[in-house]
Design a protein around this motif. Structure first.
Motif, short mmCIF file in Angstrom:
data_model
loop_
_atom_site.label_atom_id
_atom_site.label_comp_id
_atom_site.label_asym_id
_atom_site.label_seq_id
_atom_site.Cartn_x
_atom_site.Cartn_y
_atom_site.Cartn_z
N ARG B 104 0.83 0.60 16.04
CA ARG B 104 0.86 1.48 14.86
C ARG B 104 2.06 1.16 13.98
N ALA B 105 3.18 0.83 14.63
CA ALA B 105 4.38 0.50 13.87
C ALA B 105 4.14 -0.79 13.07
N ILE B 106 3.49 -1.77 13.70
CA ILE B 106 3.17 -3.01 12.99
C ILE B 106 2.25 -2.72 11.81
N ALA B 107 1.25 -1.85 12.07
CA ALA B 107 0.30 -1.51 11.01
C ALA B 107 1.01 -0.91 9.81
N GLU B 108 2.08 -0.15 10.06
CA GLU B 108 2.82 0.45 8.94
C GLU B 108 3.35 -0.62 7.98
N VAL B 109 3.79 -1.75 8.57
CA VAL B 109 4.33 -2.83 7.75
C VAL B 109 3.28 -3.33 6.76
N VAL B 110 2.04 -3.36 7.22
CA VAL B 110 0.96 -3.82 6.34
C VAL B 110 0.52 -2.70 5.40
N LYS B 111 0.56 -1.49 5.93
CA LYS B 111 0.04 -0.34 5.20
C LYS B 111 0.80 -0.13 3.87
N LEU B 112 2.12 -0.26 3.95
CA LEU B 112 2.94 0.03 2.78
C LEU B 112 2.57 -0.82 1.57
N PRO B 113 2.65 -2.16 1.69
CA PRO B 113 2.28 -2.97 0.53
C PRO B 113 0.82 -2.79 0.14
N LEU B 114 -0.02 -2.58 1.13
CA LEU B 114 -1.44 -2.46 0.86
C LEU B 114 -1.73 -1.23 0.00
N GLU B 115 -1.19 -0.09 0.42
CA GLU B 115 -1.46 1.14 -0.34
C GLU B 115 -0.84 1.06 -1.71
N TRP B 116 0.34 0.46 -1.75
CA TRP B 116 1.01 0.36 -3.04
C TRP B 116 0.21 -0.53 -4.00
N LEU B 117 -0.26 -1.67 -3.48
CA LEU B 117 -0.98 -2.60 -4.34
C LEU B 117 -2.30 -2.00 -4.82
N GLU B 118 -2.99 -1.31 -3.91
CA GLU B 118 -4.26 -0.71 -4.29
C GLU B 118 -4.06 0.33 -5.39
N GLU B 119 -3.06 1.17 -5.17
CA GLU B 119 -2.73 2.20 -6.14
C GLU B 119 -2.41 1.56 -7.49
N THR B 120 -1.61 0.48 -7.43
CA THR B 120 -1.20 -0.20 -8.65
C THR B 120 -2.39 -0.78 -9.39
N PHE B 221 -8.75 1.71 17.66
CA PHE B 221 -7.80 2.30 18.61
C PHE B 221 -6.36 1.96 18.25
N PHE B 222 -6.16 0.68 17.92
CA PHE B 222 -4.78 0.25 17.76
C PHE B 222 -4.24 0.46 16.36
N PHE B 223 -5.11 0.43 15.37
CA PHE B 223 -4.59 0.49 14.00
C PHE B 223 -5.17 1.63 13.17
N GLY B 224 -6.08 2.43 13.73
CA GLY B 224 -6.62 3.55 12.99
C GLY B 224 -7.84 3.16 12.18
N VAL B 225 -8.16 3.98 11.15
CA VAL B 225 -9.30 3.66 10.30
C VAL B 225 -8.83 3.49 8.86
N GLY B 226 -9.69 2.89 8.04
CA GLY B 226 -9.36 2.69 6.63
C GLY B 226 -9.00 1.25 6.34
N ALA B 227 -8.27 1.06 5.24
CA ALA B 227 -7.99 -0.29 4.79
C ALA B 227 -6.96 -0.99 5.68
N THR B 228 -6.03 -0.22 6.27
CA THR B 228 -4.98 -0.86 7.08
C THR B 228 -5.54 -1.60 8.30
N PRO B 229 -6.35 -0.94 9.15
CA PRO B 229 -6.89 -1.70 10.27
C PRO B 229 -7.77 -2.84 9.80
N ALA B 230 -8.45 -2.64 8.67
CA ALA B 230 -9.27 -3.73 8.13
C ALA B 230 -8.37 -4.92 7.83
N ALA B 231 -7.22 -4.63 7.21
CA ALA B 231 -6.27 -5.70 6.90
C ALA B 231 -5.78 -6.36 8.18
N MET B 232 -5.47 -5.56 9.19
CA MET B 232 -5.00 -6.13 10.46
C MET B 232 -6.07 -7.04 11.05
N ALA B 233 -7.31 -6.57 11.04
CA ALA B 233 -8.40 -7.38 11.60
C ALA B 233 -8.54 -8.68 10.82
#
Lengths: 310, 728
Positions: B104-120, B221-233
């Motif tokens: 989950r901590a690793i996923a956060e690293v991806v989540k931040l830029p991802l959410e920011w870029l999508e919003e932008t 299980f490991f990364f949750g649902v939504g765009a973040t786990p998709a990005a991890m996958a």
């Protein structure tokens, strides 16, 4: 490579300027069903939560099933609408009302009552030259098995069963238990299931298929229910399905932290009849869901104002 | 490099050849004709031997079937004693308890830029996004790429999928960035250490052939649902090509160049950074590009974990049977694939010689039309305009960079080497501020929307009820089922398991190495012990039938295309579309036409796997040196004789590579066909995903991986032997 990074940096700076401060009270993650009826239910809740309670709702569309249950349980998703108990493998595991451990909280009935059964097109059973006039109940199914024969099923009739084993419809077991000369086939996905029915319908071919109501397929095709034995827990799967009193649900932590939203979701109820015109507007008239819902909210203020926590 | 694709990985490789084909063509070109006759004779001898052993093998197997059919099911006691899937699930529970916090901590690293870029991307005016993509396309790829990019970006808005496209775009940008960086780093390490290379190679093979649905179960299980786990996958899934091609590129740097650098006394690090990496850049960029294509495919499948974006649109359309809507989503993906593909290719500088031909007058129309007066009249003003922009850009750049040169010369040279950078940035900034003033510039104007849903739906509907067409499709389906699929399936699953294992082991041994044969047999035992023997045999039968159909139709089509330019011209874009369009999109029409049954899945597989066969057949024939015709002619052979006796044998390594690709593609399609009643290992994986049963999914996934690697190596072995026989 340098150019990309420089241009990107420039654009980022630009974008930073563009992204305004988010001023919502918080962000909620909602499980949105991938069928129109289920999605429209939640959309009503979303818009009320966004307009009246100042939350931002992230709508996460994904097929229902254990994956989504897991996400609700772990808090990745906060709440969801219109869960069909017959098809949920995990409600007996997680939902108190079904004997589970309470890691998913039931938030009142959603108001939609679901019926599942086998269906045949009307042209098979009604009309002067209808090939199977008595195919109204399961007892007569054997009589017409020949009508549904296919290459793959050989001497048996083909029943289009539930598309996936994980729905636990037990169609094959039902055929065996009821002594029916049919082979239940799984087409893998809902899309394939409806596609097969629609194509056969357009070509006026014979088919007998599992389906449920309310569903848009009944607006597209004129289907008639084949009566199955009354549902009984003990005799299952030699019976039809239980009537599905669908419910809304949430993550325990979410419910605890946001009692007013939980109350709204619990109070919220929309019957089949009330849902139908919304589905029609979206699926048949091809209008945008958010538009249809906000129009509905404008026209039914009394109803949804009553759902708000006092 | 060989691609082991996923059907929805939108393998856009229409316009370019994989390096493997390049080597083949290169060697064919160098063939002198004297050994040709000798090669053809030994080739014929080799094929006769193969044919002989095949006939013997089939006869023996038929005999075995008649004696022992269905008498030797795999012992249930062994299956019961080997609950592999349960072990995996127990392991998962343990991993979940112990690893979740970290993942989950690793996923956060991806989540931040991802959410920011999508919003932008959502909040930026659409005109700014458009220009942000079109300007680099113009600068690097020229006018044609600029126009193509413009068309693609406009298409997203016009079919009312702007926001979805922006979501997919941000998902792709972030995950490909992570994947490419990680992949290039791993590739560099692999190129420096043979031990690391041999350690990582089987892992990469497995990652590439494992059906994506297997990844998606644990991702929740490991990364949750939504765009973040998709990005991890996507990051994990798209990694292999970047690693592989970086490694390959660095290892292929010519020895002479390395020696030269050594003589100047460069250290190992200097050598890597200053010599090897720049030399390997084309290969690395191809890897990044493949990474993008794999990622786009998974971005569609990611809807199963709530990935959103265009994949969600396609999925929603499918569950509602709106084929036209699904096509709009599919074409949006195709545009994104093409833009990413061409743009990354252009920026990498690999294509420099093609797009920036010195003195090239034609920027829009094909270069060879330059004698045509009409073309000249069209092209002239375009040329003037381009020159005008270029000069203006250069002037503007020099105004800014000249004073800057005295302050920070490094930055100044970055700008002055790229004359469109400063003007481009200025245009973006100006557009941004202007766009905030005008609504039509900030959100995509609804007046521009147009829909191609209705004509597509109409066409599909017309075909669905057309009695002649349905008669044909039903005929095809009956033939395929009654004479190919069903007999082969009963045959393979009826044969004793030990016989099939032994025979496969023998074939593998003779075609490749003893070591690989032993590994193969061990894995077959593993599959059988996991209770998947009959299912695997069905998969093998289905794959074989699909590949046979691909060859039966693909090779003749390829031959026709090799001889007829018009046919080739018509075929090319069709093949491109067949390979780039997410398979999701054409599954439903396939089902409308062929019905919901396992044969439809075979037919869908053929659609996906046939393009490489056609392409590589055409290529193999086209690349033959001209003298072949002349020599054959001088011996008095007619065109047909030349084709069958000389040209086809000589092109056979290329055709065999087509077979190999068809096999790999067909098995990759296993992951998708369960959605339209496909059976076999893919169905097991899909069911497992639906019930979140990682153990079951992984076991069946290993089955697909094994079959893919097995058939891949087998066909590669045959290709090698044929080339050897031909004396190539």
């Amino acid at each position: 490579m340098k150019l990309i990074s420089t241009t990107a940096a420039g654009a980022l700076a630009l974008a930073f300027a563009a992204a305004g401060p988010a001023n919502a009270a918080g962000v909620l993650n909602s499980a949105v069903n991938d069928w129109t009826g289920g999605a429209v239910m939640c959309e009503i809740v979303h818009q009320i939560v966004e307009n009246e309670m100042d939350f931002k709702v992230k709508r996460i569309v994904m097929p229902s099933g254990p994956g989504r249950d897991e996400a609700i349980k772990s808090g990745d998703l906060d709440y969801g609408c219109e869960l069909w108990p017959s098809y949920s493998v995990s409600n007996t595991q997680y939902v108190k009302e079904f004997g589970g451990d309470g890691s998913i909280i039931k938030l009142g009935d959603s108001g939609v009552v679901g019926v599942s059964s086998y269906y045949v097109p009307r042209y098979l059973v009604e009309g002067d030259d209808a090939p199977a006039p008595d195919l109204k109940t399961w007892e007569n199914m054997n009589q017409y098995a020949d009508l549904f024969k296919t290459l793959e099923t050989g001497d048996k009739g083909r029943l289009l069963g539930c598309p996936a084993a994980s729905w636990q419809c037990e169609d094959s077991a039902r055929m065996e238990a009821l002594g029916l000369n049919y082979e239940a086939v799984e087409l893998g996905s809902e899309a394939a299931h409806w596609a097969e029915m629609q194509a056969a319908y357009k070509r006026k071919e014979a088919f007998i298929a599992y389906a449920w109501e309310p569903h848009w397929i009944h607006a597209a095709l004129d289907l008639v229910k084949v009566q199955l034995p009354e549902h009984s827990e003990d005799k299952w799967p030699a019976t039809g399905w239980a009537t599905d009193v669908t419910y809304n649900y949430g993550n325990p932590e979410f419910v605890e932290k946001n009692p007013e939203i939980a109350e709204l979701i619990t109070n919220f109820e929309l019957t089949n009849e009330m849902q139908a015109p919304l589905i029609l507007a979206i699926d048949v008239d091809g209008r945008e869901m958010d538009e249809v819902v906000s129009e509905w909210l404008d026209n039914n203020e009394d109803m949804w104002k009553a759902w708000l926590p006092k | 490099m060989r691609r082991l694709p996923n059907p929805d990985a939108a393998p856009y490789h229409g316009s370019r050849l994989t390096p493997a084909t390049r080597t083949i063509t290169a060697t064919t070109d160098n063939t002198s004709l004297r050994p040709l006759r000798k090669g053809l004779v030994s080739f014929r001898g080799y094929n006769l031997t193969i044919a002989f052993f095949s006939v013997v093998g089939v006869l023996v197997s038929l005999g075995m079937y008649s004696i022992a059919a269905n008498k030797f099911p795999f012992p249930q006691s062994v299956i019961d004693a080997f609950p592999f899937a349960d072990w995996i699930n127990e392991g998962r529970v343990w991993l979940e308890a112990n690893l979740k916090t970290y993942t989950r901590a690793i996923a956060e690293v991806v989540k931040l830029p991802l959410e920011w870029l999508e919003e932008t991307l959502w909040t930026l005016p659409w005109t700014v996004v458009l220009l942000f993509l079109v300007i680099p396309a113009l600068a690097y790829g020229g006018l044609k790429l600029g126009l193509l990019t413009f068309a693609g970006v406009m298409f997203w808005g016009m079919v009312d999928m702007w926001y979805e496209a922006m979501s997919t775009l941000s998902l792709m940008a972030v995950s490909v960035a992570f994947s490419a960086i990680l992949g290039v780093m791993l590739g560099i390490v692999a190129s420096q250490s043979d031990r690391f290379e041999s350690f990582i190679k089987p892992i990469l093979d497995t990652m590439q052939t494992m059906p994506a649905f297997v990844y998606l179960i644990p991702a929740i299980f490991f990364f949750g649902v939504g765009a973040t786990p998709a990005a991890m996958a996507i990051i994990i899934y798209a990694l292999p090509p970047a690693v592989r091609l970086t490694n390959l590129g660095i290892r292929q740097v010519p020895e002479t160049m390395v020696e030269a650098a050594q003589s100047f006394g460069s250290s190992r690090l200097q050598m890597l950074l200053k010599v090897k990496l720049p030399q390997a850049l084309p290969s690395i960029m191809l890897g990044v590009n493949q990474c993008i294509m794999m990622g786009l495919g998974l971005a569609v499948l990611a809807v199963f974990i709530g990935g959103g974006g265009l994949g969600e649109q396609i999925w929603k359309a499918l569950t509602r049977l709106k084929v036209g809507w699904a096509f709009e989503g599919g074409i949006s993906i195709v545009f994104m694939a093409i833009i990413f593909d061409r743009l990354s290719y252009a920026i990498s500088g690999v294509a420099k010689d093609q797009t920036r031909q010195v003195g090239a007058k034609f920027r829009l129309l094909p270069q060879k039309w330059n004698q045509n007066t009409v073309a000249q009249t069209i092209e002239r003003p375009v040329g003037y305009l381009c020159d005008l922009f270029n000069t203006a850009g250069e002037k503007l750049t020099s105004i800014i960079t000249n004073p800057l040169r005295f302050v920070v010369p490094g930055i100044a040279s970055v700008f002055s080497n790229r004359p469109l950078l400063i003007p481009g940035l200025l245009v973006l900034i100006v557009t941004y501020f202007v766009a905030t003033q005008f609504k039509w510039m900030s959100s995509f104007p609804r007046e521009l929307e147009f829909s191609i849903r209705e004509p597509i739906d109409f066409a599909i509907n017309w075909l669905t009820v057309n009695p002649t067409f349905i008669g044909i499709t039903k005929g095809i389906r009956s033939i395929v089922f009654l004479y190919l699929l069903d007999p082969l399936d009963s045959f393979l699953s009826g044969l004793p398991w030990w016989y099939v294992m032994g025979l496969l082991g023998l074939i593998v041994w003779k075609s490749t190495t003893l070591k690989f044969a032993i590994v193969t047999t061990a894995f077959l035992v593993f599959l059988a012990a996991s209770g998947l023997w009959e299912i695997s045999m069905f998969t093998l039968a289905g794959t074989t039938v699909s590949v046979v159909i691909c060859m039966l139709f693909g090779v003749p089509l390829g031959i026709i295309a090799a001889y007829s330019k018009p046919v080739d011209a018509v075929l090319r874009p069709i093949l491109d579309a067949m390979q780039t369009l997410p398979a999701f999109v054409y599954l439903i029409p396939a089902l409308f036409f062929f019905g919901g049954n396992k044969t439809t899945a075979v037919i869908a597989t053929v659609i996906y796997a046939i393009p490489p066969v056609i392409r590589l057949t055409t290529l193999g024939l086209r690349q033959l040196p001209n003298e072949v015709n002349e020599v054959a002619g001088s011996f008095g052979s007619g065109p047909l004789q030349t084709l069958f006796k000389v040209k086809l044998p000589m092109a056979s390594p290329s055709i065999m590579l087509g077979l190999n690709q068809a096999v790999v593609f067909a098995l990759a399609m296993q992951a998708i066909t369960p959605l339209v009643a496909g059976l076999g290992l893919g169905k097991e994986v899909y069911d497992a995903m639906n019930s979140a049963d990682l153990g079951k999914g992984l076991t069946a996934g290993i089955g697909i991986v094994l079959l893919t690697i097995l058939l891949d190596r087998l066909t590669q072995g045959w290709t090698r032997k044929q080339r050897k026989a031909l004396g190539l």
